[in-house]
Write an enzyme that holds these catalytic residues in place. Structure first.
Site, PDB file in Angstrom:
ATOM      1  N   HIS A  58     -48.432 -55.646 -25.304  1.00  0.00           N
ATOM      2  CA  HIS A  58     -48.727 -55.109 -26.632  1.00  0.00           C
ATOM      3  C   HIS A  58     -48.827 -56.240 -27.635  1.00  0.00           C
ATOM      4  CE1 HIS A  58     -48.676 -52.368 -30.050  1.00  0.00           C
ATOM      5  NE2 HIS A  58     -47.820 -53.194 -30.612  1.00  0.00           N
ATOM      6  N   ASP A 110     -42.904 -40.644 -34.597  1.00  0.00           N
ATOM      7  CA  ASP A 110     -43.264 -41.927 -35.204  1.00  0.00           C
ATOM      8  C   ASP A 110     -44.522 -41.778 -36.046  1.00  0.00           C
ATOM      9  OD1 ASP A 110     -43.406 -44.879 -35.560  1.00  0.00           O
ATOM     10  OD2 ASP A 110     -45.270 -44.554 -34.464  1.00  0.00           O
ATOM     11  N   ARG A 165     -43.638 -43.578 -44.345  1.00  0.00           N
ATOM     12  CA  ARG A 165     -43.232 -44.943 -44.735  1.00  0.00           C
ATOM     13  C   ARG A 165     -44.367 -45.651 -45.459  1.00  0.00           C
ATOM     14  NH1 ARG A 165     -42.319 -47.353 -39.360  1.00  0.00           N
ATOM     15  NH2 ARG A 165     -42.044 -49.279 -40.483  1.00  0.00           N
ATOM     16  N   SER A 205     -40.579 -48.215 -34.306  1.00  0.00           N
ATOM     17  CA  SER A 205     -41.873 -47.537 -34.326  1.00  0.00           C
ATOM     18  C   SER A 205     -42.751 -48.036 -33.169  1.00  0.00           C
ATOM     19  CB  SER A 205     -42.540 -47.804 -35.685  1.00  0.00           C
ATOM     20  OG  SER A 205     -43.903 -47.514 -35.649  1.00  0.00           O
ATOM     21  N   LYS A 232     -43.541 -45.986 -29.056  1.00  0.00           N
ATOM     22  CA  LYS A 232     -44.847 -45.707 -28.443  1.00  0.00           C
ATOM     23  C   LYS A 232     -44.982 -46.447 -27.110  1.00  0.00           C
ATOM     24  CE  LYS A 232     -46.471 -46.812 -32.469  1.00  0.00           C
ATOM     25  NZ  LYS A 232     -46.890 -46.956 -33.841  1.00  0.00           N
TER      26      LYS A 232
HETATM   27  N1  URA Z   1     -47.154 -50.885 -36.384  1.00  0.00           N
HETATM   28  C1  URA Z   1     -46.494 -49.796 -35.952  1.00  0.00           C
HETATM   29  O1  URA Z   1     -46.885 -49.176 -34.963  1.00  0.00           O
HETATM   30  N2  URA Z   1     -45.406 -49.400 -36.635  1.00  0.00           N
HETATM   31  C2  URA Z   1     -44.931 -50.046 -37.718  1.00  0.00           C
HETATM   32  O2  URA Z   1     -43.940 -49.629 -38.282  1.00  0.00           O
HETATM   33  C3  URA Z   1     -45.634 -51.179 -38.159  1.00  0.00           C
HETATM   34  C4  URA Z   1     -46.746 -51.578 -37.460  1.00  0.00           C
END
Ligand code: URA
Length: 434
Positions: free
Chosen positions: A82, A161, A168, A183, A187
């Site tokens: 990632h 999320d 957010r 976050s 995922k």
């Molecule tokens: N990318 C994400 O997936 N989450 C965040 O909080 C910031 C960047």
């Protein structure tokens, strides 16, 4: 339990329990806890922080709010990669076929681009006919048969999320390290791989502007991954200039193909190899870095990584002919050179502005529903620390509309900072977090 009490508890700097975090995430996802209470909690977290256990609890609660993909039908150690996102970041396009050619199964969920950074799925759609929406059984079958599949992320991965990130985003609570780490990792963990290798970018074109913050984020994510039972490692890489020379969907695919033929830009290859070494070690396929490097160079030299890319594109419905003849990719109608206004050395290339220039050409998404032009982009000719003469080409712009090409040229021109003193080249690999 009442959300009001949890907000007050966090306001006073106390740690929340696993049950309290579970209650909060479930209540918010199901609509029982209103946005205003969750926004107050997020702001309290920004000021008071969360400890390692709270961060892990939040990650796992968000992971479990939706589907957790079961990849057990795929044989071998599945290693996911990632990137926190950057300009010209086409790493997965070269890395995944190299790993697949070496017998590391790559079962990857990727996103589409939004804003100044591109997405792997958009880049792959430069192959005419390529399909990113795969049924689960086709996804698993392709990984078992070919060694790799890259599919568009489905909406039911970590829905908590998704909802929390949107909140957010509008309440000034994005930039808190434990919230970002939980976050991203919620995922990643929902994607079901056995091991995770993270590319945490730092610099003006990255989410984390300072090296210190990038290291903190990387350490937090590695700790979450390990505590969740996954082998996790991170590499901190430079995003103070675009990665490689190409920015723009099909231009980036062409650069990745050149890399698979052994001709890629040095900085890009270094990032691919640094991540690849960690992936091979996580998969138990390499004893050390030297061994990993030799294996990756072998599958590039003998053409098997390039053939793997072709097989993968074909299996997802795409025309693989451009893998062997990149001249077949559709081209932009216009080309314009950006010239150096003075002689000197390239001190900086503001990556974010190069990404914005690509968007101005129509190559990036302004909103998640915008259509994008895959043919447009920028080919840098000069990079950090290179010497330039007045009037020499800094970059070439590829576009389809005169007005947009002119606007992009101006943005690219202003992204280059040229100084009179020679400077040392910034390393692209900044640190390893193991
Ligand atoms: N990318 C994400 O997936 N989450 C965040 O909080 C910031 C960047």
């Amino acid at each position: 339990m009442r959300m009001y009490d949890l907000i007050v508890k966090k306001k006073h700097g106390e740690a929340l329990t696993t049950e309290e975090i579970g209650y909060m995430v479930k209540g918010f996802t199901e609509g029982e806890i209103p946005d205003y209470q969750m926004a107050a909690m997020m702001m309290a977290v920004c000021f008071r922080g969360m400890n390692e256990t709270e961060t892990l609890d939040l990650t796992l609660a968000m992971r479990d709010s939706g589907e957790v993909i079961d990849l057990s039908a795929i044989t071998g150690v599945k290693v996911d990669k990632h990137s926190t996102g950057g300009v010209g970041d086409k790493t997965s396009l070269a890395l995944a076929p190299i790993m697949a050619a070496l017998g590391v199964p790559v079962a990857k969920m990727s996103g589409r681009g939004l804003g100044h950074t591109g997405g792997t799925i958009d880049k792959l759609e430069a192959f005419p006919g390529f399909r990113a929406e795969l049924a689960k059984d086709v996804f698993v079958h392709n990984v078992n048969e070919i060694g790799m599949a890259i599919a568009a992320q489905t909406t039911d991965l970590a829905p908590a999320d998704k909802k929390l990130y949107a909140l957010r985003d509008v309440t000034g609570t994005v930039d808190e390290i434990s919230l970002i780490a939980s976050s991203i990792m919620s995922k990643k963990l929902a994607c079901g791989a056995d091991a995770i290798v993270l590319d945490v970018k730092t610099g003006n074109g990255a989410f984390m502007k300072s090296v210190e913050d990038a290291k903190k984020l990387a350490r937090t994510m590695v700790s979450i991954g390990r505590r969740a039972g996954k082998h996790t490692a991170a590499v901190i890489t430079d995003m103070d200039q675009p990665l490689g020379y190409a920015v723009g969907n099909s231009l980036e695919v062409m650069e990745a193909i050149e890399t698979l033929k052994g001709n890629g830009p040095k900085d890009f290859k270094e990032v691919v190899f640094a991540l690849g070494m960690r992936m091979l070690k996580a998969a138990g396929k390499a004893a050390n870095d030297t061994d990993a490097l030799a294996q990756m160079e072998r599958v590039i030299a003998d053409g098997s990584a390039q053939k793997k890319l072709a097989a993968f594109v074909a299996a997802q419905g795409g025309d693989f002919a451009p893998v062997f003849n990149p001249g077949l990719f559709p081209k932009a109608a216009m080309k314009r050179e950006v010239l150096a206004p003075q002689s000197g050395y390239v001190h900086r290339i503001l990556a974010e502005q190069i990404g914005s220039a690509c968007m101005a050409l129509g190559g990036g998404r302004v909103t998640k529903d915008s259509a994008i032009d895959l043919t447009v982009g920028i080919l840098l000719q000069k990079k950090n620390a290179d010497e330039v003469k007045q009037g020499e080409t800094l970059a070439v712009i590829y576009g389809n509309e005169e007005e947009k090409v002119v606007a992009a040229s101006e943005i690219v021109q202003s992204a280059y900072e040229i100084g009179v003193q020679p400077i040392k080249r910034r390393p692209v690999i900044i640190d390893y977090i193991n």
